[in-house]
Scaffold this motif. Structure first.
Motif, short mmCIF file in Angstrom:
data_model
loop_
_atom_site.label_atom_id
_atom_site.label_comp_id
_atom_site.label_asym_id
_atom_site.label_seq_id
_atom_site.Cartn_x
_atom_site.Cartn_y
_atom_site.Cartn_z
N PRO A 239 59.94 36.67 43.30
CA PRO A 239 59.91 35.82 42.09
C PRO A 239 61.17 34.97 41.99
CG PRO A 239 59.20 38.06 41.57
CD PRO A 239 59.70 38.09 42.98
N ASN A 240 60.98 33.67 41.73
CA ASN A 240 62.14 32.77 41.75
C ASN A 240 63.04 32.89 40.52
OD1 ASN A 240 60.57 31.53 39.82
ND2 ASN A 240 60.03 29.78 41.10
N ASP A 241 62.68 33.75 39.56
CA ASP A 241 63.56 33.99 38.42
C ASP A 241 64.31 35.31 38.56
OD1 ASP A 241 61.39 35.66 38.12
OD2 ASP A 241 61.10 35.27 35.98
N THR A 242 64.34 35.87 39.79
CA THR A 242 65.01 37.14 40.05
C THR A 242 66.52 36.99 39.90
OG1 THR A 242 63.27 37.87 41.56
CG2 THR A 242 65.42 38.93 41.78
N PHE B 99 67.22 32.31 51.19
CA PHE B 99 67.17 32.61 49.76
C PHE B 99 67.19 31.32 48.92
CE2 PHE B 99 69.51 35.89 52.08
CZ PHE B 99 68.73 37.00 51.82
N ARG B 100 66.73 30.24 49.49
CA ARG B 100 66.85 28.95 48.81
C ARG B 100 66.01 28.84 47.55
NH1 ARG B 100 63.44 24.81 52.74
NH2 ARG B 100 61.42 25.88 52.61
N ASP B 101 64.97 29.68 47.39
CA ASP B 101 64.10 29.61 46.21
C ASP B 101 64.51 30.58 45.12
OD1 ASP B 101 62.49 27.65 47.43
OD2 ASP B 101 61.30 29.19 48.47
N LEU B 102 65.77 31.05 45.18
CA LEU B 102 66.25 32.02 44.18
C LEU B 102 67.50 31.47 43.49
CD1 LEU B 102 65.86 35.22 46.39
CD2 LEU B 102 64.27 34.37 44.66
N PRO B 103 67.36 30.42 42.71
CA PRO B 103 68.53 29.75 42.09
C PRO B 103 69.24 30.58 41.03
CG PRO B 103 66.50 28.86 41.18
CD PRO B 103 66.09 29.78 42.30
N LEU B 104 68.59 31.62 40.51
CA LEU B 104 69.19 32.42 39.43
C LEU B 104 69.74 33.76 39.92
CD1 LEU B 104 66.54 31.81 36.62
CD2 LEU B 104 68.60 30.51 37.12
N LEU B 105 69.80 33.94 41.25
CA LEU B 105 70.23 35.22 41.79
C LEU B 105 71.71 35.47 41.54
CD1 LEU B 105 68.80 37.48 43.35
CD2 LEU B 105 69.75 36.51 45.46
N LEU B 106 72.01 36.66 41.01
CA LEU B 106 73.39 37.06 40.70
C LEU B 106 73.91 38.11 41.69
CD1 LEU B 106 73.08 37.43 36.81
CD2 LEU B 106 73.96 35.46 38.08
N GLU B 107 73.03 39.02 42.10
CA GLU B 107 73.43 40.09 42.99
C GLU B 107 72.43 40.20 44.14
OE1 GLU B 107 74.11 43.78 41.00
OE2 GLU B 107 75.16 42.85 39.32
N LEU B 108 72.98 40.33 45.36
CA LEU B 108 72.15 40.45 46.56
C LEU B 108 72.67 41.60 47.41
CD1 LEU B 108 69.98 39.47 48.52
CD2 LEU B 108 71.59 37.74 49.34
N ASP B 109 71.83 42.62 47.59
CA ASP B 109 72.21 43.80 48.36
C ASP B 109 71.43 43.82 49.68
OD1 ASP B 109 72.89 46.24 49.39
OD2 ASP B 109 72.53 47.38 47.56
N LEU B 110 72.15 43.61 50.79
CA LEU B 110 71.56 43.63 52.13
C LEU B 110 72.15 44.75 52.97
CD1 LEU B 110 71.69 39.78 52.64
CD2 LEU B 110 69.58 41.12 52.69
N SER B 111 72.72 45.73 52.34
CA SER B 111 73.40 46.81 53.05
C SER B 111 72.40 47.71 53.78
CB SER B 111 74.23 47.65 52.08
OG SER B 111 73.39 48.28 51.13
N HIS B 112 72.92 48.43 54.80
CA HIS B 112 72.13 49.40 55.57
C HIS B 112 70.88 48.78 56.18
CE1 HIS B 112 74.62 51.93 52.88
NE2 HIS B 112 74.66 52.74 53.93
N ASN B 113 71.08 47.65 56.86
CA ASN B 113 70.02 47.03 57.64
C ASN B 113 70.46 47.00 59.10
OD1 ASN B 113 67.48 45.75 56.21
ND2 ASN B 113 69.16 45.54 54.75
N ALA B 114 69.86 46.10 59.88
CA ALA B 114 70.22 45.94 61.29
C ALA B 114 70.70 44.51 61.54
CB ALA B 114 69.03 46.27 62.18
N ILE B 115 71.26 43.89 60.52
CA ILE B 115 71.65 42.48 60.60
C ILE B 115 72.79 42.31 61.61
CG2 ILE B 115 72.55 40.50 59.34
CD1 ILE B 115 71.33 41.77 56.80
N ALA B 116 72.50 41.51 62.65
CA ALA B 116 73.50 41.20 63.66
C ALA B 116 73.82 39.72 63.71
CB ALA B 116 73.01 41.67 65.04
N THR B 117 72.93 38.90 63.13
CA THR B 117 73.11 37.45 63.16
C THR B 117 72.83 36.86 61.78
OG1 THR B 117 72.36 37.40 65.47
CG2 THR B 117 72.42 35.30 64.29
N VAL B 118 73.71 35.97 61.36
CA VAL B 118 73.52 35.24 60.10
C VAL B 118 73.63 33.75 60.42
CG1 VAL B 118 74.34 34.81 57.75
CG2 VAL B 118 74.51 37.11 58.74
N GLU B 119 72.53 33.03 60.30
CA GLU B 119 72.56 31.62 60.62
C GLU B 119 73.32 30.84 59.55
OE1 GLU B 119 68.67 30.06 61.21
OE2 GLU B 119 68.31 31.18 63.07
N SER B 120 73.93 29.75 59.98
CA SER B 120 74.64 28.88 59.04
C SER B 120 73.64 28.33 58.02
CB SER B 120 75.30 27.73 59.80
OG SER B 120 75.98 26.88 58.91
#
Length: 258
Positions: A62-65, A83-104
């Motif tokens: 939901p874009n009002d998250t 995350f371009r469709d989440l203009p109201l996002l205040l907190e983002l938790d991406l911990s404990h994943n397998a993220i090795a690459t973050v694109e610009s």
């Protein structure tokens, strides 16, 4: 006054009504990935996808998250505009994943409102400062297998770390073995990785220039020696000729030169 009796709904009508409610509930549930659900916490609209076995960032958030939890999943990388469709996002938790690459541009659109970004406990070895260049939030980068080098030093200087998280940014690998296992901030207190890199680059350039210079000098020395050898052989040849012929050759040589 006489109260008119309410018209009774037929069983068929009741069945259709129940089916409609169930269908609406199913359609609403189908709009979200399995294991994800919306809620409201402390007056903020929250979307939780913790432990949902996700392998990518969901598309139908939901874009009002205001608060998004994608922790404890299997997400390997963050694409551009994730995350371009989440203009109201205040907190983002991406911990404990397998993220090795973050694109610009992965966090593009979140710079104005985002106040907390958790990337802890992933598989980040290296991350360009450009990936977080516009992020003004508090960032948690702890518990990743970091390579301690100039790139990480530039990243740390560009972001605002979450309080207490800096001790968890530890060198899993480094150019110098003595730095492995140490907290990065402790290491850079005594070592400037970017300055070391610059010195190494300068030395490499000097070695390359010296190599080219040595090649040019070697060629000139060879050229001079070769000409000297040719001149010596020519003189020996002239000396070996009879006297008259030698004078004739020398005269011919002088006239040719003139």
């Amino acid at each position: 006054p006489v109260v008119a009796p309410r018209p009774r709904r037929s069983p068929a009508t009741m069945w259709l009504l129940v089916q409609g409610v169930l269908l609406a509930s199913c359609l609403r549930a189908a709009a979200f990935p399995r294991g994800c659900y919306p809620s409201e916490e402390e007056g903020l609209k929250t979307f939780r996808c913790s432990n949902a076995r996700l392998t990518e960032v969901p598309k139908d958030i939901p874009n009002d998250t205001n608060k998004l939890y994608l922790d404890s999943n299997r997400i390997p990388f963050l694409p551009r505009d994730a995350f371009r469709d989440l203009p109201l996002l205040l907190e983002l938790d991406l911990s404990h994943n397998a993220i090795a690459t973050v694109e610009s541009g992965a966090f593009r659109g979140l710079s104005d409102h985002l106040r907390s970004l958790d990337l802890s406990s992933n598989r980040l070895v290296s991350l360009s400062k450009d990936a977080l260049s516009n992020v003004k939030a508090k960032v948690n980068l702890s518990n990743n297998p970091w390579l301690c080098d100039c790139r990480l030093q530039e990243l740390i200087r560009a972001v605002d770390l979450t309080a207490g998280s800096s001790a968890g940014i530890v060198c899993d690998s480094a150019l110098q073995e003595e730095h492995v296992g140490k907290a990065f901030l402790q290491v850079i207190a005594d070592t400037d990785f970017c300055n070391v890199y610059k010195k190494t680059t300068d030395i490499a350039m000097l070695v390359t220039m010296f190599g080219w210079f040595a090649m040019v000098i070697s060629y000139l020395v060879y050229y001079v020696r070769q000409n000297q050898e040719d001149a010596r052989r020519h003189l020996e040849y002239l000396k070996s000729l009879p006297s008259k012929q030698r004078h004739s050759e020398e005269s011919s040589t002088i006239s040719t030169v003139v």
